[in-house]
Design a protein around this motif. Sequence first.
Motif: not given
Lengths: 266, 266
Positions: A176-177, A180-181, A184, A192-193, A266, B177, B180-181, B196, B266
């Motif tokens: 999940a991590i 998310i990346q 994004t 992202a979620p 990015f 979330i 994480i970003q 997590f 970034f």
Amino acid sequence: MTNGPLTLMQQTSALRQAIRNQEHTGPTSGLATGAMQGNVVILPKEYADEFLMFCHLNPVPCPLIGVSAVGDYRMPMLGEDIDMRTDIPEYYVYRNGEEAERCYDISSLWQDDMVAFVLGCSFSFENALSQVGLTPRNIEEDVNVSMFESSIPTKPAGRFYGNTVVTMRPYTPKDAIRAIQVTTRFPKAHGAPLHFGDPSSIGINDLAIPDFGDPVSVKEGEVPVFWACGVTPQLAIKNAKLPICITHAPGKMLVTDLLDADLAVF
Amino acid sequence: MTNGPLTLMQQTSALRQAIRNQEHTGPTSGLATGAMQGNVVILPKEYADEFLMFCHLNPVPCPLIGVSAVGDYRMPMLGEDIDMRTDIPEYYVYRNGEEAERCYDISSLWQDDMVAFVLGCSFSFENALSQVGLTPRNIEEDVNVSMFESSIPTKPAGRFYGNTVVTMRPYTPKDAIRAIQVTTRFPKAHGAPLHFGDPSSIGINDLAIPDFGDPVSVKEGEVPVFWACGVTPQLAIKNAKLPICITHAPGKMLVTDLLDADLAVF
């Protein structure tokens, strides 16, 4: 004509032609992979400014990638030959907030005051997830993604209001991590979620009973991860009770000439 | 001399001078904010190549930002005047894998065959989290961050091996979330979290009893989020049972002239 495999642009053009000819009326998931697909909303000019504001205020569920001129059924910023009256595999027609009919061509319904909106779609990030080994469960199980009406409110704009619809894809926390990346990078495909973990904290009672789409299996050690969904505006459209509004059928999207990568960051 | 507030470079220089003079022997958290701080490992050349490989194989817990020449106690890539023998507020000295003594100056212990390593530190991303309103709980409660030995193995290199030490900061899923970003931008400060949610799935039994540092409160609706920690190499150093190895005391870091922003992506 070349003898080699079709380029992406050739695939996109051929698919859109097949849709225009009603030779392809099914879902577009997994077709012309790499080309951006879009959610479609078509409504009278009287409502267009409010809907534009609704998209502006809610850019995560409603990432606008194209708007037509009033009465103009073309969408040149997304593809030179696009005709919004014929180039979606199936249309839903709403009248006074209720689904009234489904059809494959809206030429006879098009009005001189209509404006077409195209919103980014999660297919863009699903491709990116699959490419890094995080294939969404709905793709693995060959079903529609699970969609739920959450308790997360959108910001209202004029007559448009409603809760956010979310898609759910299960992952282990580690994956999940990474997901998310990866997502994004796609702000124009919901990014992202919005949430992970306990469904009830965003008003979802039972993951096995999605409001739209199909249920998917959630394995031991996985948590549900929730992204904003392009079906969100359809709830707001129903609430706004427009005399007429036309959308794509869920999963049957406008295929554009943009690349997923074109709108990635990015 | 200027009459205005000190520039960051002046603060950094003044803080390092105070440390060198043993006027400052305490933690460096929250000081010279914006300047990158580092974990320190000093060991004999015989072990240096293996430790370098250990860092290379485990870049998330061990993000290398500086290495000295053999026998050279300077670290010019991180600050022209840095002296690794005096510029850390407090040192731990390990002998044969056991902590043997603590001191404020290692000039008398320095050997001609020693090599100093500096690894990035989570203070860099804690600043970034605070700037977007996600102040870590350990900062809010003014305690050391909670650290746990997880069951996540590092990749061994020669005599260096062991589990990954992780820090824990609690957040709501929505804030996690975003966190994480934000932390993804800092690959040289441990980057994105490793895990997590359920602590037991990475071998942690009780969040209230950290292996290092202090416990922090976890509120209703929050989940624990776990990042790799710069204490990881200290476990590997103990396992390697070096005749001598010197590290910084936890929370009392080398303050460098690099900016957190210099190594952000970034």
